[in-house]
Design an enzyme around this catalytic site. Structure first.
Site, PDB file in Angstrom:
ATOM      1  CB  ILE A 142      -0.953   0.003   1.208  1.00 49.62           C
ATOM      2  CG1 ILE A 142      -2.046  -1.048   1.011  1.00 49.62           C
ATOM      3  CG2 ILE A 142      -1.579   1.377   1.405  1.00 49.62           C
ATOM      4  CD1 ILE A 142      -2.984  -1.193   2.196  1.00 49.62           C
ATOM      5  CB  VAL A 179       6.874   5.417  12.374  1.00 46.12           C
ATOM      6  CG1 VAL A 179       7.493   6.025  11.133  1.00 46.12           C
ATOM      7  CG2 VAL A 179       6.200   4.094  12.046  1.00 46.12           C
ATOM      8  CG  ASN A 191       0.895   2.708   4.418  1.00 44.10           C
ATOM      9  OD1 ASN A 191      -0.174   2.146   4.202  1.00 44.10           O
ATOM     10  ND2 ASN A 191       2.076   2.123   4.188  1.00 44.10           N
ATOM     11  CB  SER A 243      -8.129  -1.869   8.630  1.00 40.71           C
ATOM     12  OG  SER A 243      -8.496  -3.180   8.220  1.00 40.71           O
ATOM     13  CE1 TYR A 297      -3.763  -4.095  11.120  1.00 40.82           C
ATOM     14  CE2 TYR A 297      -5.952  -4.965  10.637  1.00 40.82           C
ATOM     15  CZ  TYR A 297      -4.840  -4.222  10.262  1.00 40.82           C
ATOM     16  OH  TYR A 297      -4.808  -3.620   9.027  1.00 40.82           O
ATOM     17  CE  LYS A 324      -4.278  -0.494  10.469  1.00 40.18           C
ATOM     18  NZ  LYS A 324      -3.395   0.579   9.960  1.00 40.18           N
ATOM     19  CG  ASP A 364       6.424  -7.252  -9.664  1.00 43.30           C
ATOM     20  OD1 ASP A 364       7.044  -8.107  -9.011  1.00 43.30           O
ATOM     21  OD2 ASP A 364       6.871  -6.722 -10.693  1.00 43.30           O
TER      22      ASP A 364
END
Length: 272
Positions: free
Chosen positions: A19, A66, A92, A145, A158, A162, A195
């Site tokens: 992302i 971070v 992000n 999310s 999690y 979020k 990819d």
């Protein structure tokens, strides 16, 4: 659409993969100056090369954790020194450290999810806001999310963190709107790299040694099915470029009157 982002400076945490990489490339295509923040030096340099090829004005790679306030402060200071200002902050960096039913989860692992998802967002925003307030303009975009909206089994902490990101987005929008700053969030669902060689770094959940591979190896097909949600589209995954497009919109002049919102990029999973 003229976005007004040419020449503006955008900092993206977790910018070296999936992302984050998609967001970096999207802003590069608008002619922005792009600061790519991450911890995988080799992958970060590759993303910086791709960002320049895509059309960025300038690019800066900055290695930082971070979750560490001192490193975040140095990161924002370096951005100001190089570009003079920070116009857009994209929080992000995030992820989950385990998949487990909450009753069986490891409390020492909770701290990783808390630090990576909400503490990192608080650290970066706290460091970036004074400059934005002084200039009377800025954009903060938090990556939340759909887990925070619907809740994901085996991802209780999690999902909760979020949810905290979404709540922080709304509160901060109320606090800094009068200073010319908008604050919004994007809630993706299941964003899949196209990819793997180019888009996955050493810490990614999609890395061959990452948490998704461990999940597939340790959980039954039925358990995996219960974790998944269906979209209302033919495709069941988002692509990084689609999250990038959403971020560009929220940072653009066209979204100047949009703040305190959580934009779901989820293929309609809330409808299915």
């Amino acid at each position: 659409m003229e976005t007004g982002l040419n020449g503006r400076t955008v900092l993206i945490t977790g910018g070296s993969a999936n992302i984050g990489r998609g967001i970096a490339l999207a802003f590069a295509a608008e002619g922005s100056n792009v600061v790519v923040v991450g911890r995988d030096e080799a992958q970060g340099r590759r993303v910086c090369d791709a960002v320049l090829e895509r059309g960025a004005g300038q690019v800066l790679w900055w290695a930082a954790a971070v979750t560490d306030r001192a490193q975040v402060g140095a990161m924002v200071a370096a951005t100001h020194e190089r570009f003079g200002a920070l116009d857009v902050l994209v929080n992000n960096a995030g992820g989950n450290a385990e998949f487990a039913e909450f009753v069986n989860s490891d409390p020492t692992v909770w701290e990783k999810d808390i630090s990576l998802n909400i503490a990192s967002t608080l650290n970066c925003t706290h460091a970036a806001l004074p400059g934005m307030i002084e200039r009377g303009c800025g954009r903060v975009i938090n990556i939340g999310s759909t887990s925070a909206i619907l809740g994901d089994p085996l991802m209780a902490v999690y999902s909760a963190m979020k949810g905290a990101v979404h709540a922080f987005t709304r509160v901060l929008a109320r606090e800094v709107g009068k200073q010319g700053i908008t604050v919004n969030a994007i809630a993706p669902y299941a964003t899949m790299p196209l990819d793997y060689e180019q888009e996955v770094n050493s810490g990614s959940r999609w890395h061959p040694d990452g948490i998704v591979a461990r999940l597939a190896a340790t959980r039954s097909t039925e358990e995996l099915r219960l974790m998944s949600r269906r979209t209302v589209l033919d495709r069941q995954f988002a692509f990084p470029a689609e999250i990038g497009a959403a971020a560009v919109y929220l940072a653009s002049d066209g979204a100047a009157f949009v703040t305190g919102q959580v934009l779901a990029v989820d293929g309609g999973t809330q409808l299915a």
